[in-house]
Design an enzyme around this catalytic site. Structure first.
Site, PDB file in Angstrom:
ATOM      1  N   ARG A 170       3.209   0.339  -6.601  1.00  0.00           N
ATOM      2  CA  ARG A 170       3.272  -0.580  -5.470  1.00  0.00           C
ATOM      3  C   ARG A 170       2.138  -1.608  -5.507  1.00  0.00           C
ATOM      4  O   ARG A 170       2.194  -2.613  -4.806  1.00  0.00           O
ATOM      5  CB  ARG A 170       3.212   0.208  -4.150  1.00  0.00           C
ATOM      6  CG  ARG A 170       4.403   1.125  -3.953  1.00  0.00           C
ATOM      7  CD  ARG A 170       4.163   2.068  -2.794  1.00  0.00           C
ATOM      8  NE  ARG A 170       4.233   1.389  -1.518  1.00  0.00           N
ATOM      9  CZ  ARG A 170       5.316   1.318  -0.754  1.00  0.00           C
ATOM     10  NH1 ARG A 170       6.434   1.875  -1.162  1.00  0.00           N
ATOM     11  NH2 ARG A 170       5.294   0.705   0.408  1.00  0.00           N
ATOM     12  N   ASN A 227      -0.282   0.908   6.353  1.00  0.00           N
ATOM     13  CA  ASN A 227       0.321  -0.196   5.616  1.00  0.00           C
ATOM     14  C   ASN A 227       0.707  -1.263   6.620  1.00  0.00           C
ATOM     15  O   ASN A 227       1.236  -0.943   7.687  1.00  0.00           O
ATOM     16  CB  ASN A 227       1.584   0.240   4.870  1.00  0.00           C
ATOM     17  CG  ASN A 227       1.309   1.234   3.774  1.00  0.00           C
ATOM     18  OD1 ASN A 227       0.160   1.480   3.412  1.00  0.00           O
ATOM     19  ND2 ASN A 227       2.365   1.819   3.234  1.00  0.00           N
ATOM     20  N   GLY A 228       0.505  -2.535   6.266  1.00  0.00           N
ATOM     21  CA  GLY A 228       0.893  -3.615   7.167  1.00  0.00           C
ATOM     22  C   GLY A 228      -0.299  -4.380   7.686  1.00  0.00           C
ATOM     23  O   GLY A 228      -1.401  -4.321   7.143  1.00  0.00           O
ATOM     24  N   GLU A 240      12.203 -18.142 -13.853  1.00  0.00           N
ATOM     25  CA  GLU A 240      11.910 -16.721 -14.006  1.00  0.00           C
ATOM     26  C   GLU A 240      11.008 -16.473 -15.208  1.00  0.00           C
ATOM     27  O   GLU A 240      10.081 -15.649 -15.153  1.00  0.00           O
ATOM     28  CB  GLU A 240      13.215 -15.938 -14.139  1.00  0.00           C
ATOM     29  CG  GLU A 240      13.073 -14.471 -14.530  1.00  0.00           C
ATOM     30  CD  GLU A 240      12.335 -13.610 -13.513  1.00  0.00           C
ATOM     31  OE1 GLU A 240      12.131 -12.411 -13.801  1.00  0.00           O
ATOM     32  OE2 GLU A 240      11.951 -14.118 -12.434  1.00  0.00           O
ATOM     33  N   GLU A 296       2.681 -13.884 -14.152  1.00  0.00           N
ATOM     34  CA  GLU A 296       2.448 -12.623 -13.440  1.00  0.00           C
ATOM     35  C   GLU A 296       1.608 -11.649 -14.252  1.00  0.00           C
ATOM     36  O   GLU A 296       0.691 -11.023 -13.712  1.00  0.00           O
ATOM     37  CB  GLU A 296       3.796 -11.937 -13.138  1.00  0.00           C
ATOM     38  CG  GLU A 296       4.481 -12.370 -11.876  1.00  0.00           C
ATOM     39  CD  GLU A 296       5.736 -11.554 -11.629  1.00  0.00           C
ATOM     40  OE1 GLU A 296       5.907 -11.064 -10.505  1.00  0.00           O
ATOM     41  OE2 GLU A 296       6.554 -11.402 -12.563  1.00  0.00           O
ATOM     42  N   HIS A 338      10.402 -37.360 -15.143  1.00  0.00           N
ATOM     43  CA  HIS A 338      10.014 -37.830 -13.812  1.00  0.00           C
ATOM     44  C   HIS A 338       8.622 -37.336 -13.426  1.00  0.00           C
ATOM     45  O   HIS A 338       8.320 -37.206 -12.236  1.00  0.00           O
ATOM     46  CB  HIS A 338      11.050 -37.393 -12.776  1.00  0.00           C
ATOM     47  CG  HIS A 338      12.389 -38.019 -12.979  1.00  0.00           C
ATOM     48  ND1 HIS A 338      12.647 -39.344 -12.686  1.00  0.00           N
ATOM     49  CD2 HIS A 338      13.549 -37.517 -13.483  1.00  0.00           C
ATOM     50  CE1 HIS A 338      13.906 -39.624 -12.976  1.00  0.00           C
ATOM     51  NE2 HIS A 338      14.476 -38.535 -13.477  1.00  0.00           N
ATOM     52  N   TRP A 347      -3.934  -2.199  -0.874  1.00  0.00           N
ATOM     53  CA  TRP A 347      -3.891  -3.557  -1.396  1.00  0.00           C
ATOM     54  C   TRP A 347      -4.518  -4.435  -0.326  1.00  0.00           C
ATOM     55  O   TRP A 347      -4.007  -4.542   0.780  1.00  0.00           O
ATOM     56  CB  TRP A 347      -2.449  -3.974  -1.681  1.00  0.00           C
ATOM     57  CG  TRP A 347      -2.301  -5.276  -2.408  1.00  0.00           C
ATOM     58  CD1 TRP A 347      -2.347  -5.481  -3.758  1.00  0.00           C
ATOM     59  CD2 TRP A 347      -2.051  -6.559  -1.820  1.00  0.00           C
ATOM     60  NE1 TRP A 347      -2.142  -6.803  -4.046  1.00  0.00           N
ATOM     61  CE2 TRP A 347      -1.961  -7.496  -2.885  1.00  0.00           C
ATOM     62  CE3 TRP A 347      -1.898  -7.019  -0.513  1.00  0.00           C
ATOM     63  CZ2 TRP A 347      -1.717  -8.848  -2.667  1.00  0.00           C
ATOM     64  CZ3 TRP A 347      -1.672  -8.362  -0.299  1.00  0.00           C
ATOM     65  CH2 TRP A 347      -1.575  -9.269  -1.372  1.00  0.00           C
ATOM     66  N   LYS A 376       4.156  -4.279  -5.966  1.00  0.00           N
ATOM     67  CA  LYS A 376       5.584  -4.143  -6.243  1.00  0.00           C
ATOM     68  C   LYS A 376       6.423  -4.434  -5.004  1.00  0.00           C
ATOM     69  O   LYS A 376       7.410  -5.150  -5.067  1.00  0.00           O
ATOM     70  CB  LYS A 376       5.868  -2.728  -6.755  1.00  0.00           C
ATOM     71  CG  LYS A 376       7.324  -2.482  -7.131  1.00  0.00           C
ATOM     72  CD  LYS A 376       7.749  -3.326  -8.306  1.00  0.00           C
ATOM     73  CE  LYS A 376       9.172  -3.048  -8.734  1.00  0.00           C
ATOM     74  NZ  LYS A 376       9.611  -3.995  -9.772  1.00  0.00           N
ATOM     75  N   CYS A 392       0.831  -1.194   0.000  1.00  0.00           N
ATOM     76  CA  CYS A 392       0.000   0.000   0.000  1.00  0.00           C
ATOM     77  C   CYS A 392       0.869   1.249   0.000  1.00  0.00           C
ATOM     78  O   CYS A 392       2.051   1.200   0.307  1.00  0.00           O
ATOM     79  CB  CYS A 392      -0.904   0.010   1.224  1.00  0.00           C
ATOM     80  SG  CYS A 392      -1.810  -1.515   1.500  1.00  0.00           S
ATOM     81  N   LYS A 416       7.381 -14.672 -14.876  1.00  0.00           N
ATOM     82  CA  LYS A 416       7.050 -13.452 -15.613  1.00  0.00           C
ATOM     83  C   LYS A 416       5.762 -13.637 -16.414  1.00  0.00           C
ATOM     84  O   LYS A 416       4.897 -12.773 -16.439  1.00  0.00           O
ATOM     85  CB  LYS A 416       8.185 -13.073 -16.570  1.00  0.00           C
ATOM     86  CG  LYS A 416       9.341 -12.366 -15.930  1.00  0.00           C
ATOM     87  CD  LYS A 416       8.982 -10.959 -15.531  1.00  0.00           C
ATOM     88  CE  LYS A 416       9.953 -10.445 -14.491  1.00  0.00           C
ATOM     89  NZ  LYS A 416       9.785 -11.057 -13.166  1.00  0.00           N
TER      90      LYS A 416
END
Length: 605
Positions: free
Chosen positions: A27, A98-99, A477, A484, A500, A74, A600, A2, A481
């Site tokens: 963010r 925030n938190g 990665e 996301e 496997h 958020w 972010k 946030c 990406k």
């Protein structure tokens, strides 16, 4: 996650609050709101969704006042709706947060016993209600806020605004970053320097447990024990041009294109006279028996690549942990172990918690960060900046390649100190590294090919990525990406693990992206490709010209990369992973820079 902004100004603050929130959009958020005090009266406006909805609301229902707070939320506790959006207000106090307040249920029960009911699903409302309760008991705003803050458990950055108080903000931080900005007859509070950049470049960072009384005359800061704390004022220049798109359609596209330049900056900052010169006191790798590397998300994949480098080049054993599991496993940390924490923001809550677990156990704490004033940096013994500049896109690009650049320099430094390579051999490696920005710049030419391939990938429901050795983390990665920002299900596997189990997923509808430069493991990767093609799988081979010539026949598609020394291939091969994800997201019409449900800077556990 946030974003917080607070302003005690000499002009109408609503436009400034909204502009600061716009700078914090990177963010991640799902609602936004502001509150002001005007003629002693506290009012607020809130809206769900993107910031444009709040600005539309303010056009029709404006807010006056020269003191105010703002927030982009958020969602953690409670769904994303107007009721749960910040600021939370009781009539006498408004709060942005925030938190996570971990003891909010106990506090809510206490308030209920006093006849105080809640209206939202959030933990933050409890903070506002508790402050209001203390004021109703006769405490002035400052004392009510202090008593409220002392009752809280968990992680928070808080900013209070009070009815009838046009020259007062109370700010507090524990486990979530918060800064105070100093102006001429004005004062500011913000989540980070980016939020404050248009307003001031004079910043004081609150430290863990600090709380502050902010007026236009300045800030009185106290530590967790209530003692006056003289935190240093720092001059922080944030280049505004780094926070706009610069003609690109998305921040992610701009940041992908910036990589040759920022990798060059990272190399220039750490190489002097043809030798590695890491900042600060450096590390004596002859006195280190083991590295423990801890990070989250993309940064954890940088650590996995570095594990190959440190073990193969320097002969130094490396453990890699994802931060969210590290401290709960309570791993023993042997003597002569250095703990390395990698984070773009330097505020990642899980990584910071892991760092605090390792402090006092590891011989030394090293931070590899993009923000040198961050909590992780300030709590480390040695800080290695990655010099990526401001990264706005939620999906990390240039920060990842700059992290890799710093980590390969560390590995080469360790290899020379430990006698695994000579100074002449290290100089050869550094010459290859110094050529990398030019090679990377040339490689940007694959963008058009990636865009064409992405239109085909966008039709898939599932995509597999394969890689061997140091390319396995790049496969991870690439899959991260893609999912996301395009929301396509993607998974990555070490190529040798395909048979496997995962090979059961292969059919003619699942693209399989193989990242395989012509290195020592190339032939084994080709064998795994043949296993896929024998079952009707569609291979997209990403390799250099030699690799494409040798193994491209029969592939569904190929993507040719410039030749690069095998040691540095993970840095270069980050580019096709980024471009394929970017253009696939564009083809699907998703929100590239602010993908759904993501943030972010993840500042909650």
């Amino acid at each position: 996650m946030c974003g917080i902004i607070g302003i005690l100004g000499d002009h109408e603050v609503a436009p400034q609050l909204v502009e600061a929130l716009r700078r914090l959009e990177y963010r991640g958020y799902d609602s936004a709101g502001i509150a002001t005090v005007n003629n002693g009266h506290l009012e607020r406006r809130r809206a769900v969704g993107k910031l444009v909805h709040l600005t539309d609301l303010l056009v029709h229902n404006p807010l006056a006042g020269k003191a105010g707070i703002g927030h982009t939320r958020w969602a953690t506790h409670g769904e994303a709706n107007e009721k749960n959006a910040h600021p939370h207000a009781t009539g006498g106090v408004a709060v942005v947060h925030n938190g996570i307040i971990e003891n909010f249920r106990e506090l809510r029960a206490f308030l209920a016993s006093k006849g105080v009911s809640h209206q939202t699903d959030t933990d933050t409302e409890t903070v506002a209600l508790l402050a209001q309760y203390h004021m109703d008991q006769g405490l002035p705003p400052r004392d009510a806020a202090e008593k409220t803050i002392a009752s809280l458990e968990g992680a928070y950055a808080l900013c209070f605004l009070f009815d009838g108080e046009e020259d007062l903000l109370i700010a507090a931080r524990k486990g979530s970053p918060l800064a105070i900005g100093h102006g001429e007859g004005e004062m500011f509070v913000g989540s980070d320097a980016i939020a404050l950049a248009p307003l001031t470049y004079k910043i004081t960072y609150l430290e863990e447990g600090d709380w502050a009384v902010v007026t236009r005359a300045g800030a009185e800061i106290r530590d967790a024990q209530g003692r006056i704390a003289n935190r240093p004022l720092k001059v922080v220049q944030v280049d505004a041009t780094r926070i706009d798109k610069g003609g690109y359609k998305h921040f992610m596209a701009k940041e992908i294109a910036e990589q040759p330049g920022v990798i060059g900056q990272t190399l220039a900052a750490n190489i002097r006279g043809g030798k590695i010169a890491l900042p600060g006191p450096g590390l004596d790798f002859t006195r280190i028996d083991r590295l423990t590397m801890v990070a989250c998300g993309t940064a954890s994949y940088a650590c996995l690549v570095a594990k190959y480098w440190f073990e193969q080049i320097a002969g130094l054993p490396v453990d890699v942990d994802i931060a969210s599991e590290f401290r709960y496993r309570e791993p023993p940390i042997p003597a002569r172990t250095v703990a390395v924490f990698v984070s773009q923001s330097g505020e990642t809550a899980d990584t910071l918690a892991a760092l605090r677990y390792a402090t006092g156990r590891a011989d030394k704490i090293v931070a590899v960060v993009n923000v040198t004033e961050s909590s992780i940096a300030r709590e480390s013994d040695l800080v290695l900046p990655i010099h990526a500049g401001v990264e706005v896109g939620v999906a990390s690009t240039k920060a990842f390649t700059c992290q890799l650049t710093v980590l390969i320099l560390m590995a080469l430094d360790a290899a020379r100190q430990r006698g695994r390579i000579t100074e002449a051999e290290q100089a050869d490696h550094l010459a290859g590294l110094m050529a990398l920005p030019g090679i990377f710049n040339h490689a940007l030419g694959i963008a058009a090919a990636c865009e064409a391939l992405a239109r085909k990938l966008a039709e898939a429901r599932d995509i597999l990525f394969l890689g061997r050795g140091q390319m396995f983390p790049l496969a991870l990665e690439g899959a991260l990406k893609l999912k996301e920002i395009s929301y396509i299900h993607a998974e990555a596997y070490a190529s040798g693990e395909l048979k496997h189990g995962p090979i059961a997923l292969v059919d003619d509808k699942v693209p399989v992206i193989v990242m395989a430069p012509r290195d020592a493991l190339f032939d084994k990767s080709v064998s795994n490709m043949q296993e896929v093609m024998a079952r009707g799988g569609r291979i997209l081979l990403i390799s250099d010209k030699t690799g494409i010539t040798e193994a491209g026949h029969g592939c569904w598609e190929t993507l040719t990369m410039p030749e690069v020394p095998a040691l540095f291939a993970p840095i270069l091969y980050a580019l096709p992973a980024q471009l394929l994800a970017y253009y696939t997201a564009v083809a699907k019409g998703t929100d590239v820079d602010q993908p759904r449900n993501l943030a972010k800077s993840v500042t909650v556990e």
